[in-house]
Design a protein around this motif. Structure first.
Motif, PDB file in Angstrom:
ATOM      1  N   ARG A  36      48.205  43.492  36.948  1.00  0.00           N
ATOM      2  CA  ARG A  36      49.484  43.593  37.155  1.00  0.00           C
ATOM      3  C   ARG A  36      49.669  42.696  38.427  1.00  0.00           C
ATOM      4  O   ARG A  36      50.789  41.994  38.436  1.00  0.00           O
ATOM      5  CB  ARG A  36      50.000  45.037  37.503  1.00  0.00           C
ATOM      6  N   VAL A  37      48.941  42.845  39.337  1.00  0.00           N
ATOM      7  CA  VAL A  37      49.077  42.093  40.820  1.00  0.00           C
ATOM      8  C   VAL A  37      48.848  40.600  40.479  1.00  0.00           C
ATOM      9  O   VAL A  37      49.810  39.856  40.944  1.00  0.00           O
ATOM     10  CB  VAL A  37      48.027  42.560  41.698  1.00  0.00           C
ATOM     11  N   LEU A  38      47.948  40.006  39.749  1.00  0.00           N
ATOM     12  CA  LEU A  38      48.000  38.739  39.342  1.00  0.00           C
ATOM     13  C   LEU A  38      49.164  38.177  38.443  1.00  0.00           C
ATOM     14  O   LEU A  38      49.516  37.092  39.095  1.00  0.00           O
ATOM     15  CB  LEU A  38      46.448  38.511  38.400  1.00  0.00           C
ATOM     16  N   GLU A  39      49.606  39.061  37.632  1.00  0.00           N
ATOM     17  CA  GLU A  39      50.642  38.522  36.810  1.00  0.00           C
ATOM     18  C   GLU A  39      51.898  38.332  37.838  1.00  0.00           C
ATOM     19  O   GLU A  39      52.735  37.654  37.602  1.00  0.00           O
ATOM     20  CB  GLU A  39      51.046  39.456  35.796  1.00  0.00           C
ATOM     21  N   GLU A  40      52.073  39.440  38.898  1.00  0.00           N
ATOM     22  CA  GLU A  40      53.370  39.236  39.607  1.00  0.00           C
ATOM     23  C   GLU A  40      53.144  37.767  40.729  1.00  0.00           C
ATOM     24  O   GLU A  40      54.025  37.550  40.956  1.00  0.00           O
ATOM     25  CB  GLU A  40      53.230  40.516  40.495  1.00  0.00           C
ATOM     26  N   LYS A  41      51.982  37.753  40.950  1.00  0.00           N
ATOM     27  CA  LYS A  41      51.714  36.399  41.942  1.00  0.00           C
ATOM     28  C   LYS A  41      51.220  35.372  40.941  1.00  0.00           C
ATOM     29  O   LYS A  41      50.874  34.265  41.719  1.00  0.00           O
ATOM     30  CB  LYS A  41      50.380  36.848  42.735  1.00  0.00           C
ATOM     31  N   GLU A  42      51.538  35.164  39.785  1.00  0.00           N
ATOM     32  CA  GLU A  42      51.115  33.972  38.998  1.00  0.00           C
ATOM     33  C   GLU A  42      51.875  32.826  39.486  1.00  0.00           C
ATOM     34  O   GLU A  42      51.468  31.616  39.672  1.00  0.00           O
ATOM     35  CB  GLU A  42      51.496  34.206  37.426  1.00  0.00           C
ATOM     36  N   ASP A  43      53.188  32.902  39.815  1.00  0.00           N
ATOM     37  CA  ASP A  43      54.020  31.573  40.261  1.00  0.00           C
ATOM     38  C   ASP A  43      53.493  31.361  41.679  1.00  0.00           C
ATOM     39  O   ASP A  43      53.337  30.107  41.937  1.00  0.00           O
ATOM     40  CB  ASP A  43      55.503  32.215  40.392  1.00  0.00           C
ATOM     41  N   PHE A  44      53.210  32.128  42.421  1.00  0.00           N
ATOM     42  CA  PHE A  44      52.789  31.701  43.972  1.00  0.00           C
ATOM     43  C   PHE A  44      51.310  31.252  43.563  1.00  0.00           C
ATOM     44  O   PHE A  44      51.013  30.136  44.183  1.00  0.00           O
ATOM     45  CB  PHE A  44      52.391  32.966  44.592  1.00  0.00           C
ATOM     46  N   ILE A  45      50.521  31.478  42.761  1.00  0.00           N
ATOM     47  CA  ILE A  45      49.300  30.972  42.575  1.00  0.00           C
ATOM     48  C   ILE A  45      49.194  29.519  42.200  1.00  0.00           C
ATOM     49  O   ILE A  45      48.777  28.690  42.435  1.00  0.00           O
ATOM     50  CB  ILE A  45      48.361  32.010  41.576  1.00  0.00           C
TER      51      ILE A  45
END
Length: 70
Positions: free
Chosen positions: A20-29
């Motif tokens: 969930r955290v990775l999905e939320e931060k995908e654009d940032f990554i």
């Protein structure tokens, strides 16, 4: 047996939270990957800096779903 099931449920919950955290931060990554890629190619970096930035870029790319990088 119950302890094993409880441990599995706890691990599954933790994995779901990480996803969930990775999905939320995908654009940032993705933005950081793009920035690193540009800086490696266009910036003034020593060989050591380029190496470290390439490693970071590869690490960030590994956090994204496979086949879903630009």
């Amino acid at each position: 047996m119950n302890h094993e099931i409880e441990a599995y449920v706890g691990e599954l919950k933790e994995l779901r939270e990480r996803i969930r955290v990775l999905e939320e931060k995908e654009d940032f990554i993705r933005e950081r990957i793009d920035w690193l890629d540009s800086d490696i190619r266009m910036g003034i970096n020593s060989d050591w800096q380029k190496h470290n930035k390439r490693e970071m870029k590869e690490f960030l790319e590994s956090l994204l779903p496979e086949g879903n990088t630009r």
